[in-house]
Design a protein around this motif. Structure first.
Motif, mmCIF file in Angstrom:
data_model
loop_
_atom_site.group_PDB
_atom_site.id
_atom_site.type_symbol
_atom_site.label_atom_id
_atom_site.label_comp_id
_atom_site.label_asym_id
_atom_site.label_seq_id
_atom_site.Cartn_x
_atom_site.Cartn_y
_atom_site.Cartn_z
ATOM 1 N N PRO A 491 1.283 -0.449 5.174
ATOM 2 C CA PRO A 491 -0.136 -0.684 5.459
ATOM 3 C C PRO A 491 -1.041 -0.302 4.287
ATOM 4 O O PRO A 491 -2.085 -0.916 4.088
ATOM 5 C CB PRO A 491 -0.400 0.208 6.683
ATOM 6 C CG PRO A 491 0.683 1.238 6.658
ATOM 7 C CD PRO A 491 1.878 0.569 6.072
ATOM 8 N N GLN A 492 -0.628 0.701 3.494
ATOM 9 C CA GLN A 492 -1.454 1.097 2.345
ATOM 10 C C GLN A 492 -1.563 -0.032 1.337
ATOM 11 O O GLN A 492 -2.589 -0.183 0.668
ATOM 12 C CB GLN A 492 -0.870 2.341 1.656
ATOM 13 C CG GLN A 492 -0.834 3.576 2.526
ATOM 14 C CD GLN A 492 0.505 3.723 3.235
ATOM 15 O OE1 GLN A 492 1.159 2.734 3.563
ATOM 16 N NE2 GLN A 492 0.916 4.970 3.470
ATOM 17 N N LEU A 528 -2.544 -3.819 10.857
ATOM 18 C CA LEU A 528 -2.348 -2.560 10.136
ATOM 19 C C LEU A 528 -1.999 -1.429 11.102
ATOM 20 O O LEU A 528 -1.171 -0.557 10.786
ATOM 21 C CB LEU A 528 -3.617 -2.217 9.339
ATOM 22 C CG LEU A 528 -3.923 -3.113 8.137
ATOM 23 C CD1 LEU A 528 -5.277 -2.764 7.540
ATOM 24 C CD2 LEU A 528 -2.840 -2.998 7.077
ATOM 25 N N ALA A 529 -2.602 -1.453 12.284
ATOM 26 C CA ALA A 529 -2.273 -0.439 13.288
ATOM 27 C C ALA A 529 -0.815 -0.558 13.710
ATOM 28 O O ALA A 529 -0.116 0.460 13.902
ATOM 29 C CB ALA A 529 -3.204 -0.587 14.499
ATOM 30 N N LEU A 532 1.257 0.926 11.062
ATOM 31 C CA LEU A 532 1.162 2.383 11.030
ATOM 32 C C LEU A 532 1.908 3.043 12.185
ATOM 33 O O LEU A 532 2.600 4.048 12.006
ATOM 34 C CB LEU A 532 -0.314 2.801 11.101
ATOM 35 C CG LEU A 532 -1.142 2.637 9.828
ATOM 36 C CD1 LEU A 532 -2.622 2.734 10.153
ATOM 37 C CD2 LEU A 532 -0.754 3.703 8.804
ATOM 38 N N GLY A 533 1.780 2.437 13.411
ATOM 39 C CA GLY A 533 2.286 3.130 14.576
ATOM 40 C C GLY A 533 3.427 2.483 15.296
ATOM 41 O O GLY A 533 3.896 3.000 16.310
ATOM 42 N N THR A 541 -4.387 5.101 15.906
ATOM 43 C CA THR A 541 -3.830 4.241 14.860
ATOM 44 C C THR A 541 -4.812 3.133 14.485
ATOM 45 O O THR A 541 -4.893 2.738 13.317
ATOM 46 C CB THR A 541 -2.486 3.630 15.315
ATOM 47 O OG1 THR A 541 -2.667 2.951 16.567
ATOM 48 C CG2 THR A 541 -1.427 4.692 15.447
ATOM 49 N N HIS A 544 -7.315 4.720 12.190
ATOM 50 C CA HIS A 544 -6.714 4.906 10.867
ATOM 51 C C HIS A 544 -6.622 3.572 10.124
ATOM 52 O O HIS A 544 -6.900 3.492 8.928
ATOM 53 C CB HIS A 544 -5.318 5.531 11.024
ATOM 54 C CG HIS A 544 -4.704 5.946 9.731
ATOM 55 N ND1 HIS A 544 -3.401 6.378 9.621
ATOM 56 C CD2 HIS A 544 -5.200 5.966 8.467
ATOM 57 C CE1 HIS A 544 -3.129 6.644 8.371
ATOM 58 N NE2 HIS A 544 -4.206 6.402 7.632
ATOM 59 N N ALA A 545 -6.252 2.511 10.853
ATOM 60 C CA ALA A 545 -6.156 1.171 10.244
ATOM 61 C C ALA A 545 -7.512 0.711 9.738
ATOM 62 O O ALA A 545 -7.637 0.149 8.633
ATOM 63 C CB ALA A 545 -5.599 0.182 11.264
ATOM 64 N N LEU A 548 -8.308 2.509 6.580
ATOM 65 C CA LEU A 548 -7.575 1.934 5.442
ATOM 66 C C LEU A 548 -8.245 0.666 4.945
ATOM 67 O O LEU A 548 -8.310 0.396 3.731
ATOM 68 C CB LEU A 548 -6.133 1.608 5.862
ATOM 69 C CG LEU A 548 -5.124 2.748 5.899
ATOM 70 C CD1 LEU A 548 -3.784 2.241 6.409
ATOM 71 C CD2 LEU A 548 -4.956 3.364 4.517
#
Length: 551
Positions: A491-492, A528-529, A532-533, A541, A544-545, A548
């Motif tokens: 995701p980064q 992206l979530a 991540l999760g 998540t 967080h997404a 990002l």
């Protein structure tokens, strides 16, 4: 830039149509979803090896096509014109099909093309990093060209190549002169005879056309004179001549116009016609006075025409082409004159070798400076790409003899870990390491690379956290001047993309299908979530997404 990619019945892809954007593009999806299949499709389109396994189960053939933007005046435009493969201005269309037997067909702009032509065109359009196939940076010629561009030594490299060609040409002439001296002397004697014959004839440029005109005039002089005199008589001298009749008609209308002024314009037209008839009669008298019958001049022209005809038949060219032939013979004679004297050629060969040596020496100096700068810059770039302590070096290996490319071979070498020795770039085992090394190189040389579209696969293999963020930002920076397409699981990396596509594998009616769809901002947050999760996506998540993605 890759504008569109169309895939039909390729591996497990039934139908995909992608419209790609400039900048940094990312392809994401679960492991095994088929992301790398899209890279395989691009690789096949630019000359990769075909295989029957590429055809989707139940289909007769796989069909692939890609449209790229094409910069006006580029070397590829000239190459397409040279090979008769032109298409629409500003674009190039590549197409390839593979049938169930593994046989493939290739097309460039709708024209049938060979696999070699597809590869040559593809090298100017796409560079794929992560797999050893179609990796431009793995080829020695590409490494040398990139170093010369980076060191601003391209003009000097071309000077060296031209000097080498000149030296080799003189080498061949000298060998011919030394081994075939008698034959060359015979050829020179024959050429000298031909030169002397044409020099005596002395054909002039444009002479044939002027002779034809003059002959037509002289041969028809009697008819021209008779016709001119007959025209003079009809206009002004014979009974009932045209000019007096026009004058009488004009005078009669003058009298009538006194009673009806509307006749005045017609009178003026008749007077003008009478004046022009008189002028024509005077011009014809002057022409007839200059025209004379000259049998001697006619015969002289006919003899010249016969001589040119005879020379044309002898040398198998049109009479009008004799002046060009004479010039060609002069040039050949000068070349044979040198060939007949090996000593002259030896001096010229030595002078040419001296020019080659000087150019190669200057080129070597520039390459040495550029190699040092490039090695340091790429090594520095590798430190933040999960290769701490890694080293990159441009090795210059002296050649036994000067060549068209200079005095040394150029090779890119790398050590991804401080404990490893430097090895050729092509022998890097890890696809992920190779992709990241390629990224480090591209970031340094992006201003000099002619390829507009860069594809990265496996670049995130074995990395995460801060390194992944660095890789993503590096790809985004590279995308500012190039089109970058990256397959990623991180995701980064994906969050740094200018555009994102989701690749999903589904099962429909017992058949596996791959779908690719562009993601808007909301969909990118969800994707992206997921990255991540995993399967369970929570508010945390998603937050967080979104962070990002930069919300």
């Amino acid at each position: 830039m890759l504008r569109t990619l169309t895939i039909r019945d390729f591996v497990i892809v039934k139908r995909v149509d992608l419209e790609l954007a400039p900048g940094f593009n990312v392809l994401t999806g679960e492991t095994g979803a088929g992301k790398s299949i899209l890279v395989d499709a691009i690789e096949l389109l630019v000359g990769g090896r075909a295989d029957a396994a590429f055809v989707r189960e139940g289909a007769a053939r796989a069909e692939l096509s890609a449209e790229f933007d094409l910069e006006a005046g580029s070397a590829l435009v000239a190459w397409l014109r040279e090979h008769g493969l032109e298409g629409d201005e500003g674009s190039i269309l590549l197409r390839r099909s593979v049938d169930r037997s593994g046989r493939s067909r290739a097309f460039i702009n709708g024209h049938a093309a060979t696999l070699a032509q597809l590869k040559e065109a593809g090298e100017s359009l796409v560079d794929i990093h992560g797999q050893h196939a179609h990796q431009t940076l793995l080829r020695a010629a590409s490494q040398r060209a990139l170093l010369d561009a980076f060191g601003e030594a391209e003009a000097l490299a071309e000077t060296c190549a031209a000097a080498y060609r000149d030296w080799r040409r003189l080498e061949a002439l000298l060998a011919e002169a030394e081994t075939q001296h008698a034959r060359l002397e015979q050829a020179r004697a024959l050429l000298e005879t031909q030169r002397a014959e044409l020099a005596q004839l002395a054909p002039r440029e444009g002479e044939w056309d002027s002779l034809a005109t003059e002959h037509g005039r002289l041969a028809n002089a009697a008819g021209l004179l008779q016709g001119a005199q007959a025209a003079v008589d009809a206009l002004s001298e014979a009974d009932g001549a045209l000019a007096p009749q026009l004058a009488a008609l004009a005078e009669r209308l003058r009298a009538l116009a006194a009673h009806d002024p509307s006749l005045e314009p017609m009178r003026e037209m008749l007077e003008a016609a009478q004046a022009q008839a008189g002028e024509a009669a005077r011009a014809l008298r002057k022409y007839a006075s200059r025209l004379e019958l000259d049998p001697a001049a006619l015969r002289e022209v006919e003899l010249r025409i016969e001589a040119l005809h005879a020379a044309g038949r002898k040398y198998r060219v049109a009479p009008a082409a004799l002046p060009a032939l004479a010039a060609t013979l002069e040039a050949h004679a000068a070349e044979l004159e040198r060939s007949a004297d090996p000593q002259v050629l030896r001096r010229e060969r030595e002078a040419a070798h001296g020019r080659l040596s000087d150019a190669a020496k200057q080129l070597s100096a520039k390459r040495k400076r550029a190699a040092q700068t490039l090695s340091e810059a790429v090594s520095e770039g590798m430190q933040g790409l999960a290769m701490a302590g890694g080293r990159f070096a441009v090795r210059l290996e002296p050649l036994e003899a000067l060549s068209a490319t200079g005095a040394e071979a150029v090779a890119f070498e790398v050590a991804a870990h401080p404990s490893l020795p430097l090895r050729p770039l092509a022998r890097v085992a890890s696809g992920g390491e190779l992709s990241r090394i390629s990224l480090a190189i591209q970031l340094v040389v992006r201003r000099y690379s002619p390829v507009e579209t860069l594809v990265f696969d496996e670049i995130d293999s074995g990395i995460g956290g801060g390194v992944a963020d660095t890789v993503g930002r590096s790809l985004q920076r590279l995308g500012a001047g190039r089109q970058v397409l990256c397959v990623t699981h991180l995701p980064q990396v994906a969050a740094q993309g200018d555009a994102q596509w989701s690749v999903r594998k589904t099962e429909r009616r017992g058949a596996v299908q791959v779908d690719v769809e562009p993601l808007d901002r909301a969909a990118r947050v969800e994707e992206l979530a997921r990255m991540l999760g995993g399967a369970k996506i929570t508010a945390t998540t998603r937050k967080h997404a979104a962070e990002l993605l930069g919300s």
